[in-house]
Design an enzyme around this catalytic site. Structure first.
Site, PDB file in Angstrom:
ATOM      1  N   GLU A  46      -9.148  72.841   6.737  1.00  8.10           N
ATOM      2  CA  GLU A  46      -9.294  71.996   7.924  1.00  8.10           C
ATOM      3  C   GLU A  46      -9.029  72.757   9.219  1.00  8.10           C
ATOM      4  O   GLU A  46      -9.623  72.443  10.253  1.00  8.10           O
ATOM      5  CB  GLU A  46      -8.357  70.776   7.842  1.00  8.10           C
ATOM      6  CG  GLU A  46      -8.749  69.762   6.791  1.00  8.10           C
ATOM      7  CD  GLU A  46      -8.172  70.046   5.407  1.00  8.10           C
ATOM      8  OE1 GLU A  46      -8.389  69.232   4.489  1.00  8.10           O
ATOM      9  OE2 GLU A  46      -7.502  71.110   5.249  1.00  8.10           O
ATOM     10  N   PHE A 103       0.705  57.543  -0.644  1.00  7.55           N
ATOM     11  CA  PHE A 103       0.163  58.855  -1.014  1.00  7.55           C
ATOM     12  C   PHE A 103      -0.746  59.368   0.104  1.00  7.55           C
ATOM     13  O   PHE A 103      -1.623  58.670   0.587  1.00  7.55           O
ATOM     14  CB  PHE A 103      -0.624  58.748  -2.324  1.00  7.55           C
ATOM     15  CG  PHE A 103      -1.289  60.038  -2.725  1.00  7.55           C
ATOM     16  CD1 PHE A 103      -0.533  61.132  -3.110  1.00  7.55           C
ATOM     17  CD2 PHE A 103      -2.674  60.160  -2.711  1.00  7.55           C
ATOM     18  CE1 PHE A 103      -1.140  62.329  -3.475  1.00  7.55           C
ATOM     19  CE2 PHE A 103      -3.291  61.342  -3.083  1.00  7.55           C
ATOM     20  CZ  PHE A 103      -2.522  62.431  -3.470  1.00  7.55           C
ATOM     21  N   GLN A 104      -0.493  60.587   0.524  1.00  7.64           N
ATOM     22  CA  GLN A 104      -1.238  61.270   1.583  1.00  7.64           C
ATOM     23  C   GLN A 104      -1.216  60.492   2.902  1.00  7.64           C
ATOM     24  O   GLN A 104      -2.182  60.481   3.653  1.00  7.64           O
ATOM     25  CB  GLN A 104      -2.684  61.567   1.146  1.00  7.64           C
ATOM     26  CG  GLN A 104      -2.745  62.646   0.076  1.00  7.64           C
ATOM     27  CD  GLN A 104      -4.135  63.197  -0.149  1.00  7.64           C
ATOM     28  OE1 GLN A 104      -5.139  62.518   0.102  1.00  7.64           O
ATOM     29  NE2 GLN A 104      -4.217  64.428  -0.629  1.00  7.64           N
ATOM     30  N   MET A 115       0.386  93.857  17.981  1.00  8.23           N
ATOM     31  CA  MET A 115       1.104  93.541  19.212  1.00  8.23           C
ATOM     32  C   MET A 115       2.604  93.406  18.960  1.00  8.23           C
ATOM     33  O   MET A 115       3.421  93.832  19.789  1.00  8.23           O
ATOM     34  CB  MET A 115       0.555  92.254  19.835  1.00  8.23           C
ATOM     35  CG  MET A 115       1.102  91.961  21.220  1.00  8.23           C
ATOM     36  SD  MET A 115       0.707  93.231  22.448  1.00  8.23           S
ATOM     37  CE  MET A 115      -0.917  92.675  22.975  1.00  8.23           C
ATOM     38  N   LYS A 153      -8.717  53.629   5.810  1.00  6.27           N
ATOM     39  CA  LYS A 153      -9.764  53.565   4.790  1.00  6.27           C
ATOM     40  C   LYS A 153     -10.360  52.171   4.678  1.00  6.27           C
ATOM     41  O   LYS A 153     -11.586  52.017   4.529  1.00  6.27           O
ATOM     42  CB  LYS A 153      -9.197  54.020   3.438  1.00  6.27           C
ATOM     43  CG  LYS A 153     -10.248  54.107   2.334  1.00  6.27           C
ATOM     44  CD  LYS A 153      -9.670  54.709   1.067  1.00  6.27           C
ATOM     45  CE  LYS A 153     -10.753  54.881  -0.004  1.00  6.27           C
ATOM     46  NZ  LYS A 153     -10.202  55.508  -1.240  1.00  6.27           N
TER      47      LYS A 153
END
Length: 628
Positions: free
Chosen positions: A97, A159-160, A525, A209
């Site tokens: 993602e 969940f999630q 760096m 959802k």
């Protein structure tokens, strides 16, 4: 090796469209900022049509003129992927993602349009946090669409489940939690309008959802309801006249140009203003390409790794005209010692930036293009009245500094390949028409210094957040947005290992980006700072890409469906770059094995005054006694 061909690559997308290299120059289309047209193209009214919430979401994206989205499906967002299957909107299946978010940013930066990324709930959404923060810091218009658990489950630690609206509240221009399917078209239209207008930025739309699954009707266009959101585009005439008066009487003025000039599409009027006044120009890291690097009035980039002339010009100025810039710490150095004798004119579309870091004498709120257009008119009036600044002595000082302290580098004493030489030759061979996308670190600074940027939209980087891993997915998004333009990512071996999996996406989707991997075997760096400030105690900065060749970047490139090349000496640099330029049907990765000890100079150490700029290690510029 055998180069991947369309026949040997499994194309994962049902409608994968192959992107080819340019047959001619294609300039990005930059929509007008601050108008509804910037966010919502003219489409025929439609509806009402019975659909699901997911169907309404996809139809809204189509009506908004979205041509591509970057994302990964998952449980909560899955209902949206069914109507997306039959949509005209191209979906590019990324491998992470974070890649989706940076790709949307690269697309937006290269085209001036709103970039779109999609993720599911919980970890899918939280993986977007870094690219959302990155877009927020650099004022990039993206819309992030996330699935959320069903409304009855919100707040139950389902969940999630993650409160992505709360998590991203400080790093979005605005965000929405959609409550009903009926409001989806309005929310999407408002999200795109907010992202693209005023000071651009990321907007998050979180959709449960069950809202995606609910029955509704779709009609277009919706009515936007954004009370209080009225970006100021046109500046106040009195402030413009005062700025013009100061510009006409200053002895040591500087035009300090930030990324807002690019966002406003104001490069052409900036050139006219600069040539009208004869005032020297400095362009920040986010503004490279807003003013031609080759122009005589361009002093270069200011700040921590800016040119001596640009740093000196700001520091010793008596008038700073800041256009779409924010006086960030990398430009000002120690703030209380920055430009002590300068009167400041600060123009920005975001009033919150004006006076935030530096006291401002003439504040101007407005879109940079409108501000510059009106400054041109006001300065012209001043000049017709016989008021014109005499800058001969100022230019004499600046030209002297440019002559004595030009950008340059020393060849490595151990005979290894110079990274600066590689990047310089890349810019000369690929040319000013190409898009260059940098990761973060030494290679980013060298790319800003040794490639000449002549046009807007040709330099993309993570400036404010400094996100390692930005380059590869952002280059992917830029190439999708401008398929007829050569896109080079200049990346480091540290940055590259964070997001190189998106090269598999590029290979499968037919997106032939080119990667110049500056492989110095270290987190460069950080190692430079350890050399300068930590007595050479190199704690956890060696990556093993030199000593052990882990990973072998050529083999890794081939495993990801790309062409892998390696270059280890200066004699092979040109032919290796030219070989990469000749490959138009697959992504290319060049492993440039360079010396580990090269440093970025000039340098103003963090927390010190710009007066303490170092031209090279142990070399401080000398100025005329009267100038100190």
């Amino acid at each position: 090796m055998t180069r991947p061909t369309p026949e040997t690559l499994a194309h994962s997308a049902r409608r994968a469209r192959t992107v080819t290299e340019p047959t001619g120059d294609a300039d990005p289309t930059t929509p007008p900022r601050g108008t509804a047209a910037a966010a919502t193209p003219a489409v025929r009214p439609s509806g009402p049509v019975p659909v699901s919430g997911a169907g309404s979401l996809v139809r809204s994206l189509e009506a908004l003129g979205v041509d591509v989205v970057f994302g990964i499906p998952g449980g909560a967002i899955l209902p949206a992927y069914d109507p997306l299957y039959d949509s005209s909107v191209r979906h590019i299946l990324v491998r992470h993602e974070q890649g989706a978010g940076h790709a949307a940013t690269g697309y937006a930066q290269a085209t001036g349009r709103v970039g779109v990324c999609i993720a599911t709930s919980g970890p899918g959404a939280t993986n977007l946090v870094t690219p959302i923060a990155d877009a927020y810091m650099d004022s990039v218009p993206i819309v992030a669409i996330t699935g959320q658990v069903s409304r009855p489950m919100i707040g139950t630690d389902a969940f999630q489940e993650a409160d992505i609206q709360g998590i991203t509240l400080p790093i979005t221009k605005h965000n929405f939690l959609v409550q009903t399917a009926e409001e989806i078209p309005q929310v999407l239209a408002e999200a795109f309008h907010l992202a693209a207008t005023g000071r651009p930025g990321p907007v998050l739309v979180d959709i449960p959802k069950d809202v995606l699954q609910a029955a509704t009707t779709f009609s277009w266009p919706p009515t936007l309801d954004l009370p209080g959101y009225r970006p100021t585009l046109h500046p106040h005439g009195k402030q413009i006249r005062e700025a013009a008066r100061l510009m006409s009487g200053a002895r040591r003025p500087v035009l300090y140009v930030g990324g807002g000039v690019l966002k406003a599409g104001a490069s052409e009027p900036l050139l006219r203003l600069a040539e009208l006044t004869g005032i020297p120009v400095v362009t920040t890291l986010m503004a490279l390409g807003a003013f031609p690097d080759s122009h005589r009035q361009h002093l270069g980039m200011p700040g921590m790794h800016g040119t001596v002339a640009a740093v000196y010009g700001l520091q010793k100025s008596d008038l700073i005209v800041a256009l779409g810039a924010r006086f960030d710490d990398r430009v000002t150095g120690k703030l209380d010692s920055f430009a002590p004798d300068a009167t400041v004119v600060h123009a920005d579309i975001d009033p919150a930036e004006i006076g935030k870091n530096r006291h401002v004498d003439v504040p101007i709120v407005g879109d940079a293009k409108h501000v510059i257009d009106e400054l041109i008119a006001a300065v012209t009036t001043e000049q017709k009245a016989g008021r014109r600044a005499d800058l001969a002595d100022w230019w004499h000082q600046l030209d002297d500094l440019r002559g004595r302290y030009p950008l340059g580098y020393d060849e490595p004493a151990d005979g290894t390949l110079s990274p600066q030489y590689v990047i310089k030759r890349l810019g000369e061979i690929a040319g000013p028409e190409a898009i260059y996308v940098a990761g973060v670190g030494q290679h980013q600074m060298w790319a800003s210094q040794f490639i000449s940027y002549e046009k807007p939209g040709t330099w993309l980087n993570s400036g404010g957040l400094g996100t390692m891993g930005y380059a590869v997915p952002a280059a992917m998004g830029a190439k999708v947005g401008r398929p007829d333009t050569v896109v080079w990512a200049v990346d480091g071996d540290g940055c590259f290992q964070m997001t190189n999996q998106e090269l598999a996406t590029c290979a499968l989707e037919g997106i032939p980006v080119k990667i110049a991997l500056i492989n110095n075997g270290n987190l460069g760096m950080v190692r430079q700072w350890q050399t300068l400030f930590y007595e050479g105690r190199y704690s956890n900065t060696e990556l093993g890409t030199h000593k052990h060749r882990i990973p072998d970047f050529v083999k890794l490139a081939e495993a990801l469906g790309c062409v892998g090349l390696r270059c280890e000496n200066a004699d092979d640099v040109d032919k290796t770059i030219e070989a990469a330029m000749a490959i138009t049907d697959a992504p290319v990765v060049i492993d440039f094995v360079v010396g580990k000890d090269a440093m970025v100079w000039p340098m103003v150490a963090a927390g010190t005054s710009n007066d303490e700029i170092m031209f090279a290690r142990g070399v401080r510029p000398t100025f005329d006694e009267d100038d100190i």
